[in-house]
Design a protein around this motif. Structure first.
Motif, short mmCIF file in Angstrom:
data_model
loop_
_atom_site.label_atom_id
_atom_site.label_comp_id
_atom_site.label_asym_id
_atom_site.label_seq_id
_atom_site.Cartn_x
_atom_site.Cartn_y
_atom_site.Cartn_z
N HIS A 148 -16.37 5.02 -12.79
CA HIS A 148 -15.56 6.25 -12.81
C HIS A 148 -14.76 6.32 -14.11
O HIS A 148 -14.30 5.29 -14.60
CB HIS A 148 -14.62 6.23 -11.59
N ALA A 188 -11.84 6.93 -14.56
CA ALA A 188 -10.50 6.36 -14.40
C ALA A 188 -10.52 4.83 -14.40
O ALA A 188 -9.48 4.20 -14.26
CB ALA A 188 -9.86 6.88 -13.12
N ILE A 204 -9.88 6.97 -5.95
CA ILE A 204 -11.20 7.28 -6.52
C ILE A 204 -12.20 7.43 -5.37
O ILE A 204 -12.38 6.50 -4.59
CB ILE A 204 -11.65 6.18 -7.50
N PRO A 205 -12.81 8.60 -5.24
CA PRO A 205 -13.65 8.85 -4.07
C PRO A 205 -15.05 8.25 -4.17
O PRO A 205 -15.61 8.14 -5.26
CB PRO A 205 -13.74 10.37 -4.02
N VAL A 238 -18.16 9.26 -3.86
CA VAL A 238 -19.04 10.42 -3.79
C VAL A 238 -19.99 10.41 -4.97
O VAL A 238 -19.70 9.80 -6.00
CB VAL A 238 -18.25 11.76 -3.81
N ARG A 282 -22.07 19.54 -12.03
CA ARG A 282 -21.42 19.88 -13.29
C ARG A 282 -21.18 18.64 -14.16
O ARG A 282 -21.38 18.67 -15.36
CB ARG A 282 -20.09 20.59 -13.00
N ARG A 298 -21.48 11.29 -15.86
CA ARG A 298 -21.12 10.20 -14.97
C ARG A 298 -22.28 9.23 -14.80
O ARG A 298 -22.09 8.03 -14.71
CB ARG A 298 -20.66 10.76 -13.61
#
Lengths: 407, 130
Positions: A119, A121, A170-171, A173, A178, A183
């Motif tokens: 992620h 983050a 932080i999910p 998913v 988009r 990612r």
């Protein structure tokens, strides 16, 4: 009654096969990876007590998941009442029902876990260690050695990163369309990081990197670069046993192809064919194609040096790193003569002052045209080299140069 | 999860550094932003702060009360405002933070809330997880 040894072997095999899946699934609703790891460890401990008495259940993964899930719920009991985002109880129950159908019916959240580890983050420097530990269960001590940091420091960084996943929210998913592309390349970059660590020697993590890449490619079946990366690692790892002989590095073209792994080359070729079929070229596929061209020697084939120049040039176009430019120069040197290769190197000289492969390649090319400067280039390459087998190889080449002497 | 969006940006030191028109545009953008958060049902509170030239700091770190004019830390970018939002996860908070008008001229820090005080219940609430 089942004997204890066979039960613990069964438990170990279930954990090895399914830990990542179970941890991903347990952590997804709470984002709490350490808690998921703890409750799974508890469940395994209980299995070692129960299974010798009750027998190994038909679906051991579902057994472990249910026991771990109950423990997790007990531990969260108090906190769950006051949290602002309640646990998704319905999906939890649903999951357990599904689990009874077998591991393949257990929802697979490993892809979500990969996206969590990479992620934006999360500090890029800890993404690869995080994946190795949470997705593959690699021991922190092994990761620490590979990253050349003290074990306690690596363990602490991993703990901090996991705490951050939970606290920052932080999910688990798969990103929306988009930002999917960006990612996904962060995920592949981190997987590549596991491979890059071990590119110089047959380290402990080499096969873990392949496992991670194959898992990622399986979870992203429509991503050409994911398949390309798996192909790259398999095709390169196929030569690992031939790379160092009697403690000295053996250059690709001098390697004994009998020491190459045919199954790995076949796996790599299969992944590369799949990647190409998707019709979206990229950096990892080019690197894999380069490895594939080298591997063609396994059946007594001749390496197509022209194709290698083109592949390296294409790689420089998409990935103009020092590494890809030096490799391009080496390919040009081989196809069009050492002087042509030296011209390519010359163009990048100032930026490569401290880049070891630059000096090693320069030394070889200078040697090929009989230039006396090659000895100094070897000396610089040796000085910058931190891989003992490669250093021994360079030292021998340099010594041979001096024995031969100028004519 | 509750997040506080901390809006950091350079302060306009001298009067007249920004045109009236630019100030009006900024205010309109913040108005639209707060209304969008509210319409989505995620806004808990919002506050835009006076510049640090108006701020006062107190501390008892040395044992006695020290009152000091100026901010806790004198930095180029100062805390200019905050939005408290309640959303599902960091991705959602990131998306809202990316829409804050001040990302155009500053940085938005996304800080997860630990606990918050519920004035009507006269008690601390929320995620006591750490």
């Amino acid at each position: 009654m089942t004997d204890a040894a066979s039960v613990s072997a069964a438990a170990a095999s279930v954990v090895r096969r399914s830990a990542a899946r179970l941890i991903a699934l347990l952590a997804a609703p709470t984002r709490d990876i350490p808690l998921a790891e703890d409750v799974l460890a508890d469940a395994v401990e209980r299995a070692l007590l129960r299974w010798p008495v009750d027998g190994v259940p038909d679906n051991p993964e579902a057994w472990l998941l249910t026991v771990a899930r109950n423990r997790q719920r007990d531990l969260l009991g108090g906190a769950a009442r006051t949290r602002s985002a309640p646990l998704d109880e319905e999906s939890v129950m649903h999951t357990i029902d599904d689990a009874l159908e077998g591991i393949d019916a257990i929802p697979d959240k490993r892809l979500e876990l990969l996206y969590v580890c990479a992620h934006p983050a999360i500090d890029p420097g800890i993404r690869t260690p995080l994946m190795l530990q949470t997705v593959l269960g690699v021991d922190a001590a092994v990761i620490a050695r590979a990253f050349a940091v003290p074990e306690s420091a690596m363990a602490q960084r991993l703990v901090r990163a996991k705490r951050r996943i939970k606290l920052a929210g932080i999910p688990f998913v798969v990103p929306t369309k988009r930002d999917l592309a960006g990612r996904t390349s962060a995920v592949l970059e981190a997987v590549y990081g596991a491979y890059a660590l071990d590119s110089t020697e047959s380290g402990e993590l080499a096969f873990e990197a392949l496992h991670l890449a194959m898992t990622t490619a399986t979870l992203l079946p429509d991503d050409a670069e994911a398949a390309g990366l798996a192909a790259l690692i398999a095709l390169s790892l196929a030569r690992v046993d031939a790379r160092v002989v009697s403690g000295e590095y053996v250059p690709l073209d001098g390697q004994d192809t009998a020491l190459w792994s045919r199954p790995l080359i076949e796996t790599g070729e299969r992944m590369l064919t799949h990647a190409f079929a998707l019709g979206r070229p990229g950096r990892f596929q080019l690197e894999a194609a380069i490895q594939s061209a080298h591997d063609s020697r396994i059946d007594g084939g001749v390496v197509d040096v022209r194709a290698l120049v083109d592949l390296h040039a294409a790689l420089v176009a998409v990935q103009p790193t020092l590494g890809s430019r030096v490799a391009h120069a080496a390919a040009v040197g081989r196809a069009d003569g050492a002087s042509a290769g030296l011209d390519v190197l010359e163009a990048m000289a100032p930026a490569a002052e401290r880049f070891q492969p630059y000096w090693a390649t320069k030394a070889h090319l200078l040697e090929a045209i009989g230039a006396p400067e090659s000895s100094a280039a070897y000396a610089r390459a040796i000085e910058l080299c931190d891989d003992p087998p490669a250093r021994r190889h360079l030292e021998r080449r340099r010594a041979a140069l001096e024995t031969a002497g100028p004519d | 999860m509750r997040y506080t969006l901390l809006l950091h940006y350079p302060e306009m030191m001298a009067d007249g550094q920004l045109s009236d028109e630019a100030i009006e545009q900024g205010q309109a953008a913040f108005n639209d932003y707060a209304k969008a958060l509210n319409a989505a049902g995620v806004l808990v509170s919002a506050e835009v702060l006076q510049p640090t030239s108006a701020t006062t700091s107190v501390s008892r770190k040395t044992g006695e009360l020290v009152v000091q004019d100026g901010p806790f830390a004198d930095t180029k970018e100062a805390l200019g405002g905050s939005f408290v939002i309640d959303v599902a996860d960091l991705d959602s908070a990131l998306e809202w933070a990316g829409d804050a008008p001040s990302v155009q001229w500053g940085t938005v820090e996304i800080r997860p809330g630990a606990t918050w005080f519920d004035t009507s219940a006269d008690a601390w609430q929320g995620d006591a997880r750490s």
